[in-house]
Structure formats: C-alpha cells, structure tokens
Design a protein around this motif. Sequence first.
Motif, PDB file in Angstrom:
ATOM      1  N   ARG A  48      -5.896  -7.252  31.932  1.00 21.92           N
ATOM      2  CA  ARG A  48      -6.176  -7.417  33.360  1.00 21.92           C
ATOM      3  C   ARG A  48      -5.341  -6.392  34.125  1.00 21.92           C
ATOM      4  O   ARG A  48      -4.140  -6.292  33.920  1.00 21.92           O
ATOM      5  CB  ARG A  48      -5.793  -8.829  33.783  1.00 21.92           C
ATOM      6  N   LYS A  49      -5.986  -5.638  34.996  1.00 22.55           N
ATOM      7  CA  LYS A  49      -5.284  -4.619  35.769  1.00 22.55           C
ATOM      8  C   LYS A  49      -4.557  -5.278  36.935  1.00 22.55           C
ATOM      9  O   LYS A  49      -5.077  -6.186  37.586  1.00 22.55           O
ATOM     10  CB  LYS A  49      -6.273  -3.593  36.303  1.00 22.55           C
ATOM     11  N   ALA A  50      -3.350  -4.817  37.209  1.00 18.10           N
ATOM     12  CA  ALA A  50      -2.575  -5.349  38.325  1.00 18.10           C
ATOM     13  C   ALA A  50      -3.326  -5.102  39.632  1.00 18.10           C
ATOM     14  O   ALA A  50      -3.905  -4.037  39.846  1.00 18.10           O
ATOM     15  CB  ALA A  50      -1.201  -4.683  38.381  1.00 18.10           C
ATOM     16  N   SER A  51      -3.331  -6.084  40.509  1.00 21.21           N
ATOM     17  CA  SER A  51      -4.098  -5.983  41.758  1.00 21.21           C
ATOM     18  C   SER A  51      -3.588  -4.888  42.679  1.00 21.21           C
ATOM     19  O   SER A  51      -4.327  -4.385  43.513  1.00 21.21           O
ATOM     20  CB  SER A  51      -4.098  -7.333  42.485  1.00 21.21           C
ATOM     21  N   PHE A  52      -2.330  -4.493  42.559  1.00 18.77           N
ATOM     22  CA  PHE A  52      -1.778  -3.452  43.417  1.00 18.77           C
ATOM     23  C   PHE A  52      -1.859  -2.067  42.787  1.00 18.77           C
ATOM     24  O   PHE A  52      -1.395  -1.106  43.371  1.00 18.77           O
ATOM     25  CB  PHE A  52      -0.321  -3.769  43.785  1.00 18.77           C
ATOM     26  N   SER A  53      -2.452  -1.961  41.615  1.00 19.66           N
ATOM     27  CA  SER A  53      -2.562  -0.663  40.956  1.00 19.66           C
ATOM     28  C   SER A  53      -3.605   0.192  41.653  1.00 19.66           C
ATOM     29  O   SER A  53      -4.654  -0.288  42.071  1.00 19.66           O
ATOM     30  CB  SER A  53      -2.965  -0.832  39.491  1.00 19.66           C
ATOM     31  N   ASP A  54      -3.310   1.472  41.736  1.00 19.90           N
ATOM     32  CA  ASP A  54      -4.266   2.449  42.233  1.00 19.90           C
ATOM     33  C   ASP A  54      -5.292   2.664  41.118  1.00 19.90           C
ATOM     34  O   ASP A  54      -4.908   2.886  39.973  1.00 19.90           O
ATOM     35  CB  ASP A  54      -3.524   3.747  42.541  1.00 19.90           C
ATOM     36  N   VAL A  95       2.146  -5.814  28.234  1.00 19.50           N
ATOM     37  CA  VAL A  95       1.984  -4.920  29.383  1.00 19.50           C
ATOM     38  C   VAL A  95       1.780  -3.513  28.842  1.00 19.50           C
ATOM     39  O   VAL A  95       2.487  -3.081  27.934  1.00 19.50           O
ATOM     40  CB  VAL A  95       3.231  -4.963  30.291  1.00 19.50           C
ATOM     41  N   ARG A  96       0.789  -2.789  29.414  1.00 18.82           N
ATOM     42  CA  ARG A  96       0.527  -1.417  28.967  1.00 18.82           C
ATOM     43  C   ARG A  96       0.100  -0.550  30.149  1.00 18.82           C
ATOM     44  O   ARG A  96      -0.278  -1.028  31.203  1.00 18.82           O
ATOM     45  CB  ARG A  96      -0.553  -1.383  27.897  1.00 18.82           C
ATOM     46  N   ASP A  97       0.135   0.747  29.918  1.00 18.81           N
ATOM     47  CA  ASP A  97      -0.349   1.741  30.867  1.00 18.81           C
ATOM     48  C   ASP A  97      -1.849   1.890  30.634  1.00 18.81           C
ATOM     49  O   ASP A  97      -2.274   2.263  29.541  1.00 18.81           O
ATOM     50  CB  ASP A  97       0.373   3.063  30.615  1.00 18.81           C
ATOM     51  N   SER A  98      -2.658   1.628  31.654  1.00 14.29           N
ATOM     52  CA  SER A  98      -4.115   1.652  31.464  1.00 14.29           C
ATOM     53  C   SER A  98      -4.640   3.051  31.169  1.00 14.29           C
ATOM     54  O   SER A  98      -5.730   3.191  30.623  1.00 14.29           O
ATOM     55  CB  SER A  98      -4.828   1.072  32.680  1.00 14.29           C
ATOM     56  N   LYS A  99      -3.887   4.094  31.501  1.00 17.66           N
ATOM     57  CA  LYS A  99      -4.317   5.449  31.196  1.00 17.66           C
ATOM     58  C   LYS A  99      -4.157   5.759  29.707  1.00 17.66           C
ATOM     59  O   LYS A  99      -4.677   6.752  29.219  1.00 17.66           O
ATOM     60  CB  LYS A  99      -3.520   6.466  32.022  1.00 17.66           C
ATOM     61  N   ASN A 100      -3.429   4.913  28.996  1.00 20.22           N
ATOM     62  CA  ASN A 100      -3.187   5.122  27.568  1.00 20.22           C
ATOM     63  C   ASN A 100      -3.459   3.809  26.816  1.00 20.22           C
ATOM     64  O   ASN A 100      -2.554   3.208  26.250  1.00 20.22           O
ATOM     65  CB  ASN A 100      -1.742   5.586  27.363  1.00 20.22           C
ATOM     66  N   PRO A 101      -4.717   3.353  26.794  1.00 19.51           N
ATOM     67  CA  PRO A 101      -5.026   2.049  26.212  1.00 19.51           C
ATOM     68  C   PRO A 101      -4.726   1.929  24.721  1.00 19.51           C
ATOM     69  O   PRO A 101      -4.532   0.829  24.221  1.00 19.51           O
ATOM     70  CB  PRO A 101      -6.516   1.859  26.492  1.00 19.51           C
ATOM     71  N   ASP A 102      -4.656   3.048  24.014  1.00 17.68           N
ATOM     72  CA  ASP A 102      -4.332   3.003  22.587  1.00 17.68           C
ATOM     73  C   ASP A 102      -2.846   3.218  22.331  1.00 17.68           C
ATOM     74  O   ASP A 102      -2.403   3.215  21.188  1.00 17.68           O
ATOM     75  CB  ASP A 102      -5.140   4.055  21.827  1.00 17.68           C
TER      76      ASP A 102
END
Length: 62
Positions: free
Chosen positions: A4-10, A27-34
Amino acid sequence: MQWRKASFSDPNDNCVECGPLGASTAVRDSKNPDGPAHRYPAQVFADFARAVAAGALVQVDS
C-alpha cells in the motif's frame, strides 16, 4: 503480500509502500519493488505512523 502506497507520497517521486508481513510491517521504496524491504514489529510501525500523522516528528534535511 499486498503493498500500500503512503497517502502523502508523491506519485512520481519519493514513494514509500508498506504491507503486513505476519506480526511485522514491511516498508519499501516503490521505485525499487524488487529491492530490499525493511521489517518492523507491527506495533512499532503503528506508533511511528501515529507520530507522523500527529506532526510529532521533525524533518531533518541532509
């Protein structure tokens, strides 16, 4: 796992995703899902999220 992406994330930058993982929250960085994910005890993450929502934390610029 359902992330789930944080609601305040750009949507295009600096995005954080979290998801339940047993008794933990991942918790992870969505730009690096792997890439790596950090795991925190669910209560610790819930306390952190409440502190963020309450504005109790201070941003530190590096």
